[in-house]
Design a protein around this motif. Sequence first.
Motif, short mmCIF file in Angstrom:
data_model
loop_
_atom_site.label_atom_id
_atom_site.label_comp_id
_atom_site.label_asym_id
_atom_site.label_seq_id
_atom_site.Cartn_x
_atom_site.Cartn_y
_atom_site.Cartn_z
N THR A 205 52.46 39.47 35.33
CA THR A 205 51.24 40.28 35.38
C THR A 205 50.58 40.27 34.01
O THR A 205 51.27 40.39 32.99
N ARG A 244 48.76 32.49 44.79
CA ARG A 244 48.29 33.77 45.31
C ARG A 244 48.40 34.82 44.22
O ARG A 244 49.38 34.85 43.47
N ARG A 246 47.31 39.18 43.16
CA ARG A 246 46.80 40.50 43.54
C ARG A 246 46.13 41.10 42.32
O ARG A 246 46.72 41.13 41.25
N ASP A 249 46.23 45.81 41.66
CA ASP A 249 47.29 46.33 42.54
C ASP A 249 46.83 46.51 43.99
O ASP A 249 47.45 47.26 44.75
N LEU A 251 43.83 44.10 45.73
CA LEU A 251 43.10 43.02 46.39
C LEU A 251 43.88 41.71 46.31
O LEU A 251 44.12 41.18 45.22
N ALA A 252 44.27 41.18 47.46
CA ALA A 252 45.01 39.92 47.53
C ALA A 252 44.03 38.75 47.62
O ALA A 252 43.10 38.77 48.44
N GLN A 274 48.27 40.08 39.06
CA GLN A 274 49.68 39.79 39.27
C GLN A 274 49.81 38.53 40.14
O GLN A 274 49.12 38.38 41.15
N THR A 276 51.57 36.82 42.87
CA THR A 276 52.44 37.20 43.98
C THR A 276 52.98 35.99 44.73
O THR A 276 53.68 36.15 45.73
#
Length: 290
Positions: A205, A244, A246, A249, A251-252, A274, A276
């Motif tokens: 992150t 991928r 985010r 914390d 929105l993907a 971050q 993921t």
Amino acid sequence: MPFPSPSAAAAAVAQATASALKLTPRRSPARGHANHGWLRSYHTFSFASYQDHKFDHFGPLRVINEDSVTPGEGFGTHSHREFEIFSYVISGELEHKDSLGGLEILKRGDIQMTSTGTGISHSEYNRNTKENVHFLQIWALPNKSGLSPKYYARHFSDEEKRDKFVKVVGTANTEGVHNKRNTTGPAPVHSKLNMYAAILSPGATISHTFASTATKGYFHLAMTSGYRGPTIPASEKFEDGGARVRVQDALALEEGDATFIDIAKAGDREFKVQNTGTKDAEFVLFEMED
């Protein structure tokens, strides 16, 4: 003077720490798309045959095209004026030739900035005989007209961008931004815009705090796993699902996805990302003033 009630104090703290950032996703399939055989391109904003008045520009950003050009092909000599045009090379090789006498082969990690000013002609070709060139083509509106055309080139290694935001383009005539053709540090742009790049390891992150003067941002996750059509999700195209992330914390995003960022005057200006997924994620972040 009476002390505020506990509920009022809590509300004040919450307001002070609330995020100043409003996110509006720009999903990859919703972008403009063109497949010319030799050129496959996604358009964030209206460009060529893709026209949508809702996506004309955002702050000084006018064009973000994610381009893939096949070997031996490219953009023939053409002219521009009154735009700041830069290319961020993700993979492959891109030949840049211009009317200022410049000729360079740009590779991964390279950035070229063309301040077109009163007018410049240039061409961009993939001279590699085996590999496509994949790059972001970005245009910004200048904050001053009538400038003399200039060209700048910079290089930032994967190691420099590993798990941190690195400023690769910065507003001209500001601290740490040098007005030289080839040197270290960010490439100068005559626009109220900074661009950061990062390569984020799986599980890591990082964050960036927007400047107090910033009013807009834009985040874009590059399609580093390879090209896919607008109707094909990354989870189907790639065994590992592609890169991928985010953001905030919440929105993907998958490869090719992006988000507009509107920045309020009050609140927390930290922007968190971050990884993921199970592979490196490469992305760019723009910080802008109106």
